[in-house]
Design a protein around this motif. Sequence first.
Motif, PDB file in Angstrom:
ATOM      1  N   MET A   1       6.754   5.407   3.426  1.00 13.33           N
ATOM      2  CA  MET A   1       5.381   5.133   3.014  1.00 13.33           C
ATOM      3  C   MET A   1       4.611   4.477   4.157  1.00 13.33           C
ATOM      4  N   LYS A   2       5.288   3.688   4.975  1.00 12.48           N
ATOM      5  CA  LYS A   2       4.622   3.042   6.112  1.00 12.48           C
ATOM      6  C   LYS A   2       4.142   4.084   7.118  1.00 12.48           C
ATOM      7  N   MET A   4       3.323   7.200   6.541  1.00 14.46           N
ATOM      8  CA  MET A   4       2.173   7.899   5.984  1.00 14.46           C
ATOM      9  C   MET A   4       0.918   7.028   6.159  1.00 14.46           C
ATOM     10  N   GLY A   5       1.029   5.754   5.922  1.00 10.66           N
ATOM     11  CA  GLY A   5      -0.095   4.845   6.103  1.00 10.66           C
ATOM     12  C   GLY A   5      -0.597   4.848   7.545  1.00 10.66           C
ATOM     13  N   TYR A  36      -3.456   2.026   1.140  1.00  7.26           N
ATOM     14  CA  TYR A  36      -2.790   3.243   1.616  1.00  7.26           C
ATOM     15  C   TYR A  36      -2.361   3.071   3.070  1.00  7.26           C
ATOM     16  N   GLY A  39       0.512   0.782   3.565  1.00  2.00           N
ATOM     17  CA  GLY A  39       1.754   1.266   2.968  1.00  2.00           C
ATOM     18  C   GLY A  39       2.156   0.521   1.716  1.00  2.00           C
ATOM     19  N   THR A  40       1.214  -0.213   1.115  1.00  2.00           N
ATOM     20  CA  THR A  40       1.533  -0.955  -0.102  1.00  2.00           C
ATOM     21  C   THR A  40       1.191  -0.169  -1.360  1.00  2.00           C
ATOM     22  N   THR A  42       0.553   4.186  -2.732  1.00  2.00           N
ATOM     23  CA  THR A  42       0.635   5.606  -2.395  1.00  2.00           C
ATOM     24  C   THR A  42      -0.546   6.341  -3.014  1.00  2.00           C
ATOM     25  N   THR A  44      -2.742   9.255  -4.692  1.00  2.00           N
ATOM     26  CA  THR A  44      -2.414  10.334  -5.617  1.00  2.00           C
ATOM     27  C   THR A  44      -2.419  11.655  -4.848  1.00  2.00           C
ATOM     28  N   LEU A  48      -4.572  12.671  -1.549  1.00  2.11           N
ATOM     29  CA  LEU A  48      -3.942  13.201  -0.343  1.00  2.11           C
ATOM     30  C   LEU A  48      -4.588  14.528   0.056  1.00  2.11           C
ATOM     31  N   PHE A  63       2.598  13.373   5.544  1.00  2.00           N
ATOM     32  CA  PHE A  63       3.872  12.805   5.102  1.00  2.00           C
ATOM     33  C   PHE A  63       4.833  12.546   6.261  1.00  2.00           C
TER      34      PHE A  63
END
Length: 118
Positions: A1-2, A4-5, A36, A39-40, A42, A44, A48, A63
């Motif tokens: 997730m980080k 992606m952020g 977003y 990274g805290t 995600t 939808t 995205l 991603f």
Amino acid sequence: MKEMGKRLKGLRESMGLSQMKMAEILGLKQPSINRYEQGTATPTVENLRKYADYFDVSMDYIFARTDNPEGKLYAHQPKALAGNREMRQFIELCFDPSSPYNERLKETMLRMLEEMQE
């Protein structure tokens, strides 16, 4: 997730957009954009898609599954002809008529299209 952020933040910053402006463009709230990017949270799938469409990048790029940002428009190569009436109409719609550079931008675009034909 980080990761992606980082990608989302990098895309935004590459266009010189603030989080506030990005939120306005995507129809979101600035704190959401911040979460977003940190990274805290995600986004939808719908959000995205908004990012991918706005920046014309693939979801795989967002991603971090690939470093190749190619979106659907990168591969699209229309047969643009400067003499084509529809293309001229399209170019007319591309630039702000109130801009002092309107005519120069249109002329440049047409010249580039003519060079592509050669």
